[in-house]
Write an enzyme that holds these catalytic residues in place. Structure first.
Site, PDB file in Angstrom:
ATOM      1  CG  ASP A 273     -17.265 -54.960  28.352  1.00  0.00           C
ATOM      2  OD1 ASP A 273     -18.285 -55.432  27.836  1.00  0.00           O
ATOM      3  OD2 ASP A 273     -17.136 -53.745  28.615  1.00  0.00           O
TER       4      ASP A 273
ATOM      5  CD  GLU B 251     -18.504 -59.111  29.280  1.00  0.00           C
ATOM      6  OE1 GLU B 251     -19.246 -58.318  28.666  1.00  0.00           O
ATOM      7  OE2 GLU B 251     -18.181 -58.950  30.475  1.00  0.00           O
TER       8      GLU B 251
END
Length: 357
Positions: free
Chosen positions: A67, A135
């Protein structure tokens, strides 16, 4: 025979390893150096796997790392691609590129969702599982190959092939329209209140709006235009409506209180003129007749003995109507459906006193 079985046992994990390498190559465009990172990126927490030390082994830690790397790499790409664009536009474009919805679609289109290991439920249509795995994949690429390869992956394997960055950047999602539609369906009142208007360091105007639903405060947001601020405030309020049941409860409690008050019967608005004049009894006597009545009353008072007392509301025998005079004993005008006030009684007594003998 036993030699053939041994060869098959050796080939099976090798075949699975080879299949994973080939599948990752189709997605990444390169072969992994450390396959263990990618295996972990594909492990959903529902699988319940643990390492040798008994700690959970899943993709959540890689998801956290990925992320952060996504924000940096995509932010870098957007910054370089749109020279001269303001911060608000760049932030909005990056948010669209790294949103759960976008990453979930990427995971499905690239074939990443089919590689995720989870506890017996489908992940192909779950944007959260797919987006989280994407992610985690970025986190694995960063640990395996470094930041520059993450940039290369986005520029060469994602943008242009799966995402048209310009089309996505200028795609307008009307969150205000969605929120207004929701409020109309649920018959709740909504208001966009301008909190403040100022100028930034460059002299550009900045607007801040707050969303109010049935008087309950939603979210507030700022933007370089009223439309931009209202759109962002609407989006944040919609997300809050989805995540906070107590927020919805507060809105409908306020609506219930409002509709309850509207349904209660209300008194009619009194006429101020009527309130001021209801104590006046109008007569059709002329000014000349009123003067004669006044002189007659003064004459009677002068002839009356000094010992007699006059009480309000009483009539003398001379003033009382008699049957011989041919008049009715009861005057219909004296009958009223309304209870007479003390002022009405005094006024009627004075009027009777002014009457001619």
């Amino acid at each position: 025979m036993w030699i053939n079985n041994l060869i098959d046992r050796i080939r099976l994990p090798f075949r699975k390893e080879k299949e994973l390498f080939s599948a990752l190559y189709e997605i990444l465009g390169f072969y992994p150096h450390h396959i263990e990172y990618y295996r972990q990126a594909l492990l959903h927490k529902s699988i319940g796997k643990r390492n040798d030390k008994g700690k959970p082994l899943n993709n959540e830690r890689l998801e956290f790392l990925g992320d952060a790397i996504l924000d940096a790499t995509v932010g870098h790409i957007v910054y370089s691609h749109y020279e001269g664009k303001r911060e608000g536009f760049l932030t909005n474009t990056r948010s669209k590129l790294v949103s759960r919805e976008t990453l979930g679609k990427l995971a499905n289109e690239m074939g990443l969702s089919q590689l995720i290991l989870s506890a017996g439920h489908s992940t192909s249509h779950n944007s959260y599982v797919g987006g989280n795995a994407f992610e985690a994949l970025i986190g694995a690429i960063y640990l395996d190959r470094g930041y520059d390869v993450c940039m290369w992956f986005w520029e060469n394997r994602v943008l242009g092939k799966y995402i048209n960055i310009d089309k996505l950047a200028f795609k307008e999602v009307n969150f205000k329209s969605k929120l207004l539609e929701w409020s109309q369906k649920n018959r709740v009142r909504i208001e966009y209140r301008l909190l403040k208007q100022k100028k930034d360091d460059d002299g550009s105007p900045v607007f801040s709006f707050l969303v109010l639903i049935e008087g309950v405060e939603g979210e507030c947001a700022s933007g370089y235009s009223k439309k931009e601020a209202q759109q962002q405030a609407s989006k944040d309020t919609l997300q809050r409506l989805k995540r906070e049941p107590q927020f919805i409860d507060a809105i409908f409690a306020a609506k219930s209180e409002r509709t309850k008050m509207e349904e209660e019967p209300t008194m009619s608005v009194p006429d101020p003129e009527e309130e001021q004049q209801d104590f006046i009894i109008e007569h059709e006597d002329s000014v000349e007749e009123k003067s004669k009545k006044s002189d007659s009353r003064k004459s009677r008072i002068a002839k009356a003995p000094a010992s007699e007392e006059t009480h309000e509301g009483e009539q003398s025998k001379e003033d009382a109507p008699s049957a011989e005079s041919g008049e009715d004993e009861f005057d219909l005008s004296d009958i009223s459906h309304k209870e007479q006030s003390r002022e009405d009684i005094i006024a009627q007594a004075e009027a009777a006193a002014f009457a001619e003998e």
